[in-house]
Each structure stands twice: as structure tokens, then as C-alpha cells.
Enzyme design. Structure first.
Site, short mmCIF file in Angstrom:
data_model
loop_
_atom_site.label_atom_id
_atom_site.label_comp_id
_atom_site.label_asym_id
_atom_site.label_seq_id
_atom_site.Cartn_x
_atom_site.Cartn_y
_atom_site.Cartn_z
N GLY D 310 -10.63 14.65 1.07
CA GLY D 310 -9.40 13.93 1.37
C GLY D 310 -9.57 12.43 1.39
O GLY D 310 -8.83 11.71 2.04
N LYS D 311 -10.55 11.92 0.65
CA LYS D 311 -10.84 10.50 0.73
C LYS D 311 -10.34 9.71 -0.48
O LYS D 311 -9.98 8.54 -0.37
CB LYS D 311 -12.35 10.29 0.87
N VAL D 312 -10.39 10.34 -1.64
CA VAL D 312 -10.07 9.62 -2.86
C VAL D 312 -9.10 10.45 -3.71
O VAL D 312 -9.34 11.63 -3.94
CB VAL D 312 -11.35 9.33 -3.68
#
Lengths: 360, 360, 360, 360
Positions: D310-312
Site C-alpha cells: 500500500g505504499k506505491v
């Protein structure tokens, strides 16, 4: 290096590389533990399992592909054991492994361990002076390598002049070792070329002139002048290996390194199709390599990519990202101690090739 | 991939790879800035300078070595320009670059850009169904590749049956393009094979059966049955290249990738010695590669290591650690815009080889 | 992926990564065979021997450096065994290994094996939906990871507000596991954090906020608003580790991966000098890594290069080019079965640090 | 090396590394040509385009992440230009780049080009004697580096004793350069620390003690004894960067190398969530690296993998496989000459952070 510290050739060539013996240690418990880990350990364990499956599949012919400096690195005995125990049915290799390194050792010569300091390359001028060749951390006596070159010329000179596949020529090298090895050079170590000769395992070097044998063949051809001479027909290699695929459709690839051997062995599926035979893709394929995937070169290309070319099936394929000296003893040691080979007579593909029309 | 989203072959083969033109942008200011930096930038600038020195050295014959998927990656025009501008005198390559990719494009076909999602390999089954071959992020129409295979068979069928060096066969491929290219396949793009044919630059593929031509030759030999046939004598390649070294002792190597071409070209120094000629080491040598040094394989081995073998001199040698598509346009672009080639007639080595006894 | 084939979270998190136990198999015969080979095998055998020498050197304090995803990959038990058997005296690590992976498992959670198909990244959207985090071929339940974050907040909330070294905070994490681990999360597996707590082995994470603990600490600081709060003083880490070097001048580095831990541990030699103490370079140093040397980054820089900085002596240093899951079990297994640790009481450096002035 | 040939320190430190100036050469035509090739060239062109999109997206805050020896390698001016032209809004870096290399040059010192022969490491003993530190092919005067260490101590000594984020401390370093740079060390070259100070671009070093500043801070803390002292709170760094993400939700990552900076910057999405704010993933992300994906370490992990965390986001992400000195000038040069930054005021995030409660 100052003259005072300058070592002699004898000092530099004093610690011989010794070949690892996978028969000694049962690595199966170790590899089984690795199968529940992640990254290269898990991949290696899966590759070992796939190799075991190849050997248990009674219809599968196993093709071993060799690229990189593997024999000089101490892996010769592994491959000799694979040949002598019916764990491999054909070999496709770079010339260096088969001629400069294995046949060379078959003649009684050896490779030597170099100290850490030589890796950096700053003493290569000294090595040049001493006629010592270096492969990263390994030394070779260049004068001995010249004898190896010369021996291939002697073999060529004694053959009737015509185009040979590399496979045919290497069989003659095996016969030479069988006949002359012991007598001329004292106690001869076992070698892949000799074992393959005795066990009817064909060896192909698709770029055969790119090694010590190339020097011998150039000298042979030069010596013959306008007379008929031995030539090496690399198309015949391809034809022969394709015939094996056609006659034994189920195949598995056990690849160490990439390069020409990987491409050549993968391509026989397509080649069979060209000859009008609908041969299946290689059913099994494993490769040990440190080549990167991101430069698009064949050596590091994934086996999934090969499936887009119709060459390799994707159910039983595994890449193992490791330098060969670490992964090969574990992978092959696992399969050896599993023992599936004990029920396996070996394909004796050399005999099968004798039935192929000699003129291809 | 669900059927609804399933792309057609036409959709997948819609964005053609285009070849970079180093003549357009003068990269010299950029490369000169790089010469004062560190790591790969400085190495690249030094390699570019060494290439420029090779071209300015009137006695130096330049041998270009190609391994990896370079032509499909958009570097074809770079090498065509090197040939057409007398910046290279001989080429040693893998078969894939010369036949499957360059000759293939010479027949009017092309390579196509694949979307990022295909790199991972999970859609290779779809590609297989569509008869699309994948090289990392690049697509090829397999049906067109079959035409390329067939064309090499047509060429072989028309030759008189005897052993050929790959160099002789590739010259016939150049003649074929010259004669048939435009007519049969519409507007034909320039190609290395055609340019080399027209400029008398010999091309050697030491593992020639390991490519599309291998398929054609296998089909040719199979079709001939017991009749005389064309064979490819890789020893003859080695003999011819060695003759060039003997007749033109000052040489430089411009290597992209490693593998067989690197080893083969380096070896001719030793080969000359075997033929009784004391040829000097390669005076210049540069290599672009991402291969690691630490697995001991030839592809990543340093040029200093080659000096221990007596193959490469160490004054003007440089390894550049980079994927080829980034480094080659800068390195070759620099040398092109320096213009040393303008004073250089080119060695026209094909003519020189015509004087070598045909039977080697 | 079509919905029909879409796996559930439970299906994806069903095969747990298991940690290799080096105590089970005596790998010494295998490693001894490797010592006479070449390339990585020989390097690995030499590194194993150097580790054994560190342990036999009664004055040597052993500092283990960890970078990369090692615990999730199945190497946790190896490092737990090193701690519990006095084979390591301090640990310098990335936060991910110690908190997100080891402490996380100490809380009773686990890592899971991902199928080959997930490596390519094309199903990462699905994973996102299911709140599954991926590390190459390994899965983590993101909800469980949130519990790990929260737990570090709970620990911070209970501490008196002041700057802590990461070492002090991690000791509190060990105390937490000792007290709560079993009760709250069922059968708790052993962990590095717990073992180090019990064996007085200090653990340093120089970039401590760069992990799950960072989330907990941010939440803690946010919750405190303008009130006094816990902070993590990375300079204090450096001060403490330097004090260890000063009080125990003979040191050896056992490094897996590079990054901050490698640099940090090497630097304490210089740091001691800054404090006016002429500490010797690290006497022993070994590193397992696949990082390349050619980009000039610290992770792949040779230990010889570190000697130019006055950090590492060059008599007993060895780089091993290998992915960690293959090399670490062999290297540490060799040293374990050699048994030099049996004569070694362990430095109990946590106790020694208690004597360092609390305010640094 | 024999004494006769032994170079002096002055001779070794005579050719200064010079920083490439991307403003000089318009590389856009070259990069555009690369966009139609394959492999790294195409990836690089796509990354350059994504960087241009980040700059054209008026809501996007650009976070530059730096790992590896980039400043010593001649890339300092590139990053200075990005700062001064509003092409970057925050920097997350290893300490070495910011303190040992950039601030060091800001004090008037320099890095020096080493001859090829020093790369191999065999003369590192000589360098040790001469107090010259080596980074692959680059030299540093160790005595000058000690001045850099001392300067950070001077700065710490003058601050009021409390926990600081690295960002706060580095701002003080900028102020120091502004005030003292020119006077004390003659003509001072521009530096990232100075430019960021003047342009309100915050710089974070999450492992701040792992560099020259660590030495200064250890000396500072040691000198203070039991008195209050400056400490570096790495959790505060994380808190501050998270606040930026919360206040400016649209973000893009421009990453050179991996390591702690990559992880730290990616993590702020999760950190915002921990603080109860549903921040979007990083909308854009590009990374230049040579790290391999296959060891599972963060440095080489794909940006797709980061999306599982869920970061990039995956629409505009691109990995470029290249050593930084080759790719960064092309990628950043392209974006510079595109000129989207001309419409961009810059986020002036330092000012925004001044509004964050000082005590975090």
C-alpha cells in the site's frame, strides 16, 4: 611486486584445486530444510526436487548444459558422477569446460588455487612472464595447456578428412583418453570426456572451435594446406541433438550457466518442428545462474520467457540465483542421494546416434 | 488474463522498436563531463576515448564483438553506422544478433515494444498461443521468424556443397539481401549484414548453428539426405580470423557483452602463436557488460585477467559496467562525432580473406 | 486474475516459512570440500574458517551485522542459536529484521511461502485488497503487522520520557516478550530479541525509526502532544557501540548484507579515535552479499577498501558472493559444529553497557 | 609497491572529481530516441517522462531519495540544480551523501580521481599510511574529513540541548555554511545542504549517526558528560516526513539507490494511516539501481512489490537498472530541459514544518 617477493612458478602452482565429491555427504536433510525457507534456498530445493522428478520419469532424457568455468572450479567429479550413474543422457557445453579444463585434466594436468591477492589483477604481468594463465582465483600452467592444444591436433591428424560434429570429435577424444591417458601421463584422473565415452553419453560443443580444440584444429587445417582436412560442422551437432529430441520426446534440461549451451539445447524443440515433427516442449528445466534478467540477454532470461518461444514447459521449471560452486553440489547431491537413478538404465544416446545417417 | 481483456496479436505487435541514430546528437560534451566523474561514467568516457584512439591509430584493425540481444533492443543502426563509416573492420557475434535479429529486419520484419506487464512472464502462455516470442520487454512474430529460418535454407540450397566458414555463409546472406531484400519484402531497412557485405567487413558467428540459420541448415542437411551438403566449419572461422591478426598485427577489440564472441576474438592472439607467428596482444580492448566478475565466467572476467593469458595488453583497456542500450550510444556516439574515422579507409578485410586459400 | 480463481487470504497464508536449524546437520565435511574448490565455494569455506578463528580468539568480541530480509527468509533460528551459544556478542541490524520480522514472530505471528507466480508482481493489486504484504516470494498478514506496530507504541507509552538508544528500547522489547509473549499470543517461538535479552547481547538498529517501531514511536509521540516523550537517539547508539570497542579492543565483524549496519559497525574504529582512544582496526571481517562492487556503494565495497579507511584489517577478511539463505547456514553451521564457542563465556556486553553513564 | 614508485599524497590527490552540469547539454533528443528502444534505455526514458509528469502535476510534492556514493561520484551539481529550480521538495538520504560528501565539499574540500590500479585494493595499505580514504575509484583526504567531523561537533556544541530531528540539525549545517563557508575555507562550491537551506527544502537522514556527523555528535555527547546534550531523534524525522505527506497528499518519489532512504520514504504512507489519516499511496515512483531483485532485500525490490504494502501506486512507477552516474544525468537532464519546473513555485516544506509543533 618487488623482485625479492616475486614467487616462482612452482610456488604459484602448488595447491591443486580438488573436486567435490557429492557421494560423500548426504545433503538431503539440509536441502529439505531449505525447501521451507525463502529466496535462493527455496528455489534451490525446488530445483533439486525437479531434477529428482526428471530422473524418476522413466521416459525423460536428461540434457546437462554447462557454461562458465565449472571444471576448473572443482565441479568435475560432480558431472563425472552424473554420467557414470545414469543421471544425465547428453551434455551440451562450452568448449572450455570440455576441452581446456576436463580433457586437460584427463591428460593428467590440474588447476591450482591462487591467493586472494591475485584476484585483483595487478600481478597479471608477472603471471604473463611465468606463463601462468588466470581464471579469477585459479591458475593454469600455460605450457601444459599447449600440450592439450597439440593433443587435439594429433587426434584430428589421425581422423579421415570430412566434416564431423563436435560430438563425433569429442568421442574420439574419449577414445584417446581411454587408450593413451594412463600410459603417457601417469595416474590419470577420471574425466567427463572419458566417462561419457564409456557410458555412451554424447557431448556437444556448439562453438567447438572456441577452445583449446580450436587451436588444434587450426593447426591441423593449416598443416593440411590444400589437402582434404577435418572440419567441424556445427549444423550437424544441431541435427544430431534434434534427432535425439525426435526419438525421445520427453526431455529435461539441467543447466549450469547460460550462453550458447542453454540456447542450443532449448532450440531443439523448434528444430524438430522445422523437420516436420511436433515435439513437445522440454518438460523439465532448471538453471543455476547469477546472470541478471534485466539486460535481456539469453543467459539470464527466465524459463517462463522460453515458454513464449515454445521451448520450455512451465510446470516444472526453476531458476536458481547462485554462483555454481555453491548450488550445484547441493542440487546434484540431493538427487544423487535420493537414488532415483538406481532404477534408470540411462538412454545410451551415443548408440542411438550411431543409427542416424552418418552424413546427417 | 480473462478473455475479455485478451489482446489480439495485432494489438501486441503495434509499437515497433526504433533504432537509435548516434549521428543525430553530438554527445561529446556529455561524455567529456562524465570523464571527470567516478564509477561507470568515468569508465565509459575512458572507453570512448580508447575507441577514438583505435580509430586514430592507422595500423589498428577494429574487431567488434556482439553478445546479448542488441539488435532487437534498438542498437542496429549504431552498428550499421560503424560499418558504413569505416569504424569497424570485422565483427564477431552471436548468431541471434546477426541472423534472428539483423538479417530478420533486413528481410523487412521488425521487433515490437511490449508493455511493462509482460516482463514478469505471467502471460507467456497467451504469447505462446498467439505465436509471439518474447525477449524481456520485446515481442517478435514467430511466423515471421520462420520465414527467416526458411530463407537461410534457401541460401544453403543454392550453394555448392562443401564446408563454409560462417563468414562465407553470412556474405551469401548479404548478397541475398542485396538482390532480393527490396523486391520481396517492400522497403527494406538497412542492416548490418547488408552494410558489411557492401563494405567488405567480414562477420563471424563462431556458434553459427545456434540461431535461426541453424534451423535453415538443419533443414538443408535433412533435405539432402545422403547427397553432398553445405556444412559450417567453425574451425575455418577461427583460421580466417587468425589470418587477419597475422596480416594486420595491431588490433583493438570493441566488445558489447561477453560470451563466445569475446573469447573467440581474444583467442586469435594465441592461435597465431600456434601457427608459429608471434603476434602482439590486442593493443586496445573495451567491453560493456553487466556480467559479474565473481563467478569466474569469461563474460565478466576482467581484461586484466586476459592479459595473464597473453591476449590483451593492459595500457588501453577498459571495462564499462552498464547495460548496453545506455552505454553503447554514448561510447560509439562520442567516437563518431570525434571523426577520426574520416581519415580512415577501412581495412576491407573481406578482400584480404579472399586471398586466403579457399580450403583454409 | 479472474474472480473464479481468486484465492482467499487464508489460502494464501497457509504454508509457513520454517527456520533452518544449523544444529541438526554437520556441514563441516561439505564446507571442507568447498575449501579446495574455487570462486564462492572457496570464499565461503574461508569465511567459515575466519568465523571459527574469531570464536577461538578469547579476546575477540563478535559483532553480527544484519541487512536484507533475513528473518522472514528462514534464518531466524540461525541467529538465535548464535546468541544462545555465545557465538555473537552484539548485533547491529536494520529495523526490519529485528522489529517487523523477529519481534513480530516473537509475538506469535509468522511469514508465509508465496507461490512462484506472485514473484512477478502482477497480482500485487489482489494482495493489496487482501491486506497481504509481499517480500519477493514471502507473504505477511498486514493486520498482524499492525499489531506489531501497536505493541511498540505500548512499550514506548510505558517508558519514562527521555532519549533512548535503540539498544535500550530493544531491550525493553525483549523484556516485553519475556513477560507477555506466551500469555497473549499462545505458543511463542524463540526470537533474536528474546534470546539477546536473556543472554545480555545488545542489539543496535541505527535507523530505528525505519521499521515497525517507527510507526509505534510516531504514534507515541503524536499521542503525547506537547508532553515529554520517548525519543530515539541514534547518536547514543553510536556512542555505546564505540564504548564497547574501547573496552574490548579486539573485534570481529560477521556481516550478512551491507547497508547501514555494515557502515555503522565499521565506523566505531574511527569513532574511538575521535574520542582519543587508539583502537585497533577490526581484526576479523567477513561479509556475505550479492551487492556489486562496481557502483561504489558501501554495501558491495570490498573489505580491502575498508582498510584504506583504517577500519578493517586485511589478514582475516573475506567477502562471500552469495545470497544469504545459501551461504549463512553453511558458514554458521560450520562454526557451530567446530565448537570453539564451547570454551567461550560470551562477552555479556549488555552488562558492560550498564556501566556506561546512562546519559551517554 | 616498491618505495621508488611510491607516490606522494599530493600526487594521489591531484585530479579533482568535477560535478556534471545537466543544464549545459539538452539531452532530450537522446532520451526521446531511447524511449523507442528496449531494456534500460526504454526504462530510463519512461522514468524521465514520469519525473516530468511529477513536476507538471501542481499538487505533487517530490521527494528525492539518495543512497550510494553519489556526491563523491560527481552528481552533486545535479541535485543542487534540482533544489534551486524547485524540482524537488524534500530529500531523504544516507548520511554519507549529505555530510561526509556534500557538506564536506561545502566546506571547500574535494574528492579526487584514483587511477584504475587502485580499484583492485592491493595498495590500500599505502593509502592507509598516507591517510587517504578510498571509495572504489575515488580518493578522500582523511585529515580533511576529520575537519568535517569536528565541524559537526562545533555545530552541536552551539545548539541548545534537546532532541533534534536530523532535518533540524542539517538546517543548522546549512546555516553554518551560509555564515562560515566562504570566510573560513576560501571559495566555497555550492552544496545541497546550502541550497536546501536557502530554498526551504528539508533534508532527512534517518540513520544520521551513521556518517561524519555521528562522529561529531559522539564527541559532543562525550564532552557534555552528565550535562544536557543534543540528541538526534530519528522518530521525529519520521513524524515530520509523515506530516508532510498528510498536509500534501499527492507525492512522488525520485529514488537513486535503495536502502534506508527508499524504505523510509515509502513508509510514510503507512505512517499517516497509523496517525488516523487515510493518505493515498505515492502517486509516482521511479528508482535507479543496480541492486538485484532476487535476494529479497528492499534495495532491489520492485515498486510493484511496494504496492502490495500500500505504499506505491503502480500506474506511474519505473525501475531503471543502471549505475547512477549514467542514468541520473540523462533522467534529470531530460526533466530539467522539459522545463515543467518553471511553472512550479516549490513546496517550501521547511516552512510548513516550522508550523508542526516543535516538540513533535
Amino acid at each position: 611486486m618487488s623482485d625479492a617477493k616475486r614467487p616462482t612458478k612452482q610456488e604459484l602452482l602448488s595447491r591443486r584445486v580438488e573436486h567435490i565429491d557429492i557421494k560423500r555427504d548426504d545433503v538431503r536433510p539440509l536441502v529439505r530444510q531449505m525447501s521451507r525457507m525463502a529466496f535462493s534456498a527455496r528455489d534451490l530445493a525446488r530445483a533439486a526436487d525437479i531434477y529428482d522428478r526428471m530422473l524418476a520419469d522413466r521416459e525423460c532424457g536428461v540434457i546437462l548444459c554447462l557454461a562458465g568455468s565449472l571444471i576448473s572450479a572443482g565441479l568435475k567429479q560432480v558431472f563425472v558422477d552424473l554420467v557414470r550413474n545414469n543421471m544425465v543422457d547428453a551434455i551440451v557445453s562450452t568448449g572450455a569446460n570440455i576441452v581446456d579444463q576436463d580433457f586437460f585434466e584427463g591428460l593428467g594436468y590440474g588447476h591450482y588455487m591462487a591467493d586472494e591477492r591475485y584476484k585483483g589483477g595487478l600481478d597479471d604481468d608477472l603471471l604473463r612472464d611465468l606463463r601462468i594463465d588466470r581464471i579469477y582465483d585459479t591458475f593454469i600452467d600455460e605450457d601444459e595447456l599447449r600440450v592439450c592444444d597439440d593433443t587435439t591436433k594429433i587426434i584430428a591428424d589421425e581422423l579421415s578428412p570430412r566434416p564431423y560434429s563436435s560430438r563425433e570429435f569429442i568421442r574420439e577424444m574419449g577414445a584417446y583418453l581411454k587408450q593413451h591417458g594412463l600410459k603417457e601421463h601417469g595416474k590419470t584422473p577420471d574425466s567427463i570426456v572419458l566417462a561419457a565415452y564409456e557410458c555412451d553419453v554424447p557431448i556437444f560443443c556448439p562453438a567447438f572451435s572456441d577452445c583449446s580444440a580450436g587451436f588444434g584444429l587450426v593447426a591441423h587445417q593449416h598443416g593440411r594446406g590444400d589437402q582434404p582436412k577435418v572440419s567441424i560442422d556445427s549444423a550437424k551437432d544441431f541435427y544430431e541433438l534434434t534427432q535425439l529430441k525426435i526419438k525421445n520426446p520427453t526431455t529435461g534440461l539441467l543447466m549450469v550457466g547460460g550462453g550458447v549451451p542453454k540456447n542450443f539445447a532449448q532450440d531443439i524443440v523448434v528444430s524438430a518442428e522445422i523437420l516436420g515433427v511436433d515435439a513437445p516442449m522440454h518438460k523439465y528445466a532448471i538453471q543455476v545462474t547469477v546472470a541478471d534478467t534485466r539486460d535481456g540477454a539469453l543467459s539470464g532470461s527466465t524459463l517462463k520467457e522460453a515458454s513464449s518461444w515454445g521451448k520450455v514447459d512451465t510446470v516444472f521449471e526453476q531458476m536458481v540465483y547462485s554462483e555454481a560452486t555453491l548450488a550445484v553440489p547441493l542440487m546434484c547431491g540431493y538427487a544423487y542421494h535420493q537414488g532415483a537413478w538406481k532404477q534408470r538404465p540411462g538412454m545410451k544416446w551415443t548408440k542411438l546416434l550411431d543409427e542416424v545417417p552418418a552424413s546427417a
